[in-house]
Design an enzyme around this catalytic site. Structure first.
Site, PDB file in Angstrom:
ATOM      1  N   GLU A 111       0.842  -1.193   0.000  1.00 15.34           N
ATOM      2  CA  GLU A 111       0.000   0.000   0.000  1.00 15.34           C
ATOM      3  C   GLU A 111       0.875   1.240   0.000  1.00 15.34           C
ATOM      4  O   GLU A 111       1.965   1.229   0.578  1.00 15.34           O
ATOM      5  CB  GLU A 111      -0.920  -0.006   1.229  1.00 15.34           C
ATOM      6  CG  GLU A 111      -1.922  -1.152   1.230  1.00 15.34           C
ATOM      7  CD  GLU A 111      -2.894  -1.114   2.405  1.00 15.34           C
ATOM      8  OE1 GLU A 111      -2.834  -0.138   3.189  1.00 15.34           O
ATOM      9  OE2 GLU A 111      -3.715  -2.038   2.534  1.00 15.34           O
ATOM     10  N   HIS A 126      -8.232   1.207   1.837  1.00 12.80           N
ATOM     11  CA  HIS A 126      -7.950   1.013   3.259  1.00 12.80           C
ATOM     12  C   HIS A 126      -8.738   2.013   4.114  1.00 12.80           C
ATOM     13  O   HIS A 126      -8.175   2.821   4.859  1.00 12.80           O
ATOM     14  CB  HIS A 126      -6.454   1.143   3.546  1.00 12.80           C
ATOM     15  CG  HIS A 126      -6.050   0.411   4.798  1.00 12.80           C
ATOM     16  ND1 HIS A 126      -4.826  -0.167   4.964  1.00 12.80           N
ATOM     17  CD2 HIS A 126      -6.728   0.157   5.938  1.00 12.80           C
ATOM     18  CE1 HIS A 126      -4.752  -0.739   6.162  1.00 12.80           C
ATOM     19  NE2 HIS A 126      -5.909  -0.549   6.769  1.00 12.80           N
TER      20      HIS A 126
END
Length: 541
Positions: free
Chosen positions: A273, A291
């Site tokens: 990420e 997220h």
């Protein structure tokens, strides 16, 4: 392990200084109260952060500020790093601990928020809500294309029945779903109280119409939902991962979607990420979010208030429930070095047991018992649940995790220790009656952490980040086989000790190795030597 530094810096106002390095809710400042001088900076800008942190007592951050070894070294008066959230990827906890700086977070702030997002992804994948919305906004009316499925009377498989998993189970039960779960660390009776049936992972994969993942990310859980698992599911299954990236193998999921072996997926977390370009995004039946698990106003406010309270407690020298590396309050100097040892023994116990114990005994023997050693019990409990729950475990919430799982915990002490100056043992009785125990001590002036017993077998081996524990029938050639299998896998053995009760009887081998032993290699190793038990222990953060 250090305690919070006792010297309190003061600004011109005479008050301790708290640096807020990122945007936090006004409620955070209100929770701090009038007893501190509040400063602010842009923690994401290193050139601004390093001079700003130099003379502060505490720093409050979210995810953009990196409090690494360099920042901690620059902060000569720092006593507390407070992360207004759950994860601590941007804080060097080890460097903070060595410097005597307490690290706190807000472990329960996003439980409800994360559970609700998982439920939202589950519903969205069932009814194609984002896809239908996007098509309509593009001027297309596609009712037939986005026909979905009902949740009622479907089976939901919850992989990981911790606090978040339990909330998801509770909420989706209200939709008329039948809920089953896989979690070796939850007692079946406890799950039954929630109306959930505990299954093996393979059983869950075979019967579930929807699967949602709520596990901590450990070497054992990475890739748990991989190619092998995805060949056991129903073709109509929809899989949700709002826990940790990498638990669901993204390449395996891509293949399963491509081949029609999985009907859809809802993803909020990814192996790397930020993730803005994934092959999974090409599928219309994949609902993806960036997220957002903790991203609600309520969760951010709860997190800010929680860490503000922890800062107040820490700077007042009081017990801090959410401290992840040290405990507030007074701990005897002779006891402090035993804290990381007890915690590691707890983690080793969990790795060896492979399930939650019905009863857990923490035994402390030797000179150290002239002091209050209750904190060693807490430290061992912290280790026991470190790799079990998908939350940060602290000295205060560890007993709560034990209570939730019906684990009876006892502390036993004795000044008698015939073989070592001090010994800590973590001993547990499993639900089937089997007893597992591991003992350790600290050796020499540098407090070298050593494992000195596993069950009834005496060993003498320095603790390492990666270990393997094998039980097998004593016979010639086993050590050579172990070396060959690990060598072929490119895994170097740093140390090894073999213990046995009788010639030709059961033997125990404890190995320290340089890297994590993959599950496939561990299985091969066990098969090759005919092991009755083969366990991998990983003590890395």
């Amino acid at each position: 392990m250090g305690l919070v530094r006792t010297h309190v810096s003061t600004a011109a106002t005479g008050k301790p200084v708290v640096l807020i390095a990122e945007e936090l809710s006004p409620a955070t400042v209100d929770a701090l109260g009038p007893d501190f001088e509040i400063r602010q900076c842009n923690g994401g800008d290193r050139a601004e952060l390093l001079p700003a942190i130099a003379d502060v007592d505490a720093i409050l951050i979210r995810s953009a500020t990196k409090v690494d070894a360099e920042a901690i070294a620059a902060a000569k008066k720092l006593k507390v790093v407070a992360r207004a959230g759950v994860g601590l990827d941007n804080v060097d906890v080890s460097a903070a601990t060595k410097a005597g700086v307490m690290v706190v977070n807000a472990p329960t702030s996003n439980i409800v928020t994360a559970a609700e997002l998982a439920c939202g992804l589950l519903i969205a994948t069932a009814r194609n809500i984002p896809q239908g919305s996007q098509a309509l906004k593009a001027g297309e009316w596609k009712r037939s294309k986005y026909t979905g499925v009902e949740l009622a009377e479907k089976t939901l498989g919850v992989v990981g029945l911790g606090r978040i998993g339990a909330l998801v189970a509770q909420r989706m039960s209200a939709f008329g779903m039948k809920v089953v779960a896989y979690d070796p660390y939850v007692q079946p009776a406890r799950a039954a109280q929630m109306g959930v049936k505990v299954l093996t992972l393979d059983e869950l994969l075979e019967v579930s119409d929807f699967i949602t993942v709520h596990l901590p990310k450990t070497p054992e859980t990475v890739g748990l939902i991989g190619d092998d698992a995805l060949r056991k599911v129903k073709p109509a299954v929809r899989i949700v991962n709002a826990a940790r990236g990498g638990i669901v193998d993204e390449a395996a999921l891509y293949s399963a979607l491509k081949e029609g072996r999985v009907a859809g997926a809802g993803l909020d977390v990814y192996a790397k990420e930020p993730c803005t370009d994934s092959p999974l995004f090409e599928f219309d039946q994949v609902v993806a979010t960036p997220h957002l698990g903790a991203s609600t106003d309520e969760a951010q406010e709860k997190a800010g208030i929680a860490v503000a309270r922890s800062v107040r407690l820490a700077l007042a020298g009081e017990l801090v429930p959410d401290a992840v590396n040290v405990q507030g309050g007074v701990i005897a100097e002779d006891v402090k070095p035993g804290l990381p040892l007890a915690e590691k023994l707890g983690r080793i116990f969990t790795a060896l047991a492979g399930e939650v114990a019905a009863r857990l005994d923490v035994e402390v023997y030797g000179e150290i018992t002239q002091h209050d050693v209750k904190v060693l019990e807490l430290s061992a409990l912290k280790g026991v649940f470190e790799d079990v729950v998908d939350e940060t475990v602290s000295y205060v919430n560890a007993p709560l995790f034990a209570q939730e799982r019906g684990v009876e915990v006892r502390l036993t002490t004795s000044s008698e220790s015939p073989d070592h100056r001090n010994v800590v043992t973590v001993r547990g009785t499993l639900t089937g009656g089997e007893e597992i125990s591991v003992s350790g001590t600290l050796a020499g002036p540098k407090h070298l952490q050593k494992i000195v017993a596993v069950g009834e077998y005496d060993v003498d081996l320095a603790l390492a980040d990666h270990m393997v524990v094998l039980r097998y029938e004593d016979r010639p050639g086993v050590v050579g086989t172990v070396g060959r299998v690990l060598g072929e896998a490119g895994i170097n053995i740093a140390g090894m000790q073999v213990a046995r009760a009788d010639v030709g009887g059961e033997a125990l081998a404890v190995l320290t190795v340089d890297d994590t032993v993959p599950a496939g290699v561990l299985s091969e190793l066990g098969d090759e030597i005919g092991a009755t038990s083969a366990r991998s222990v990983n003590l890395t953060d």
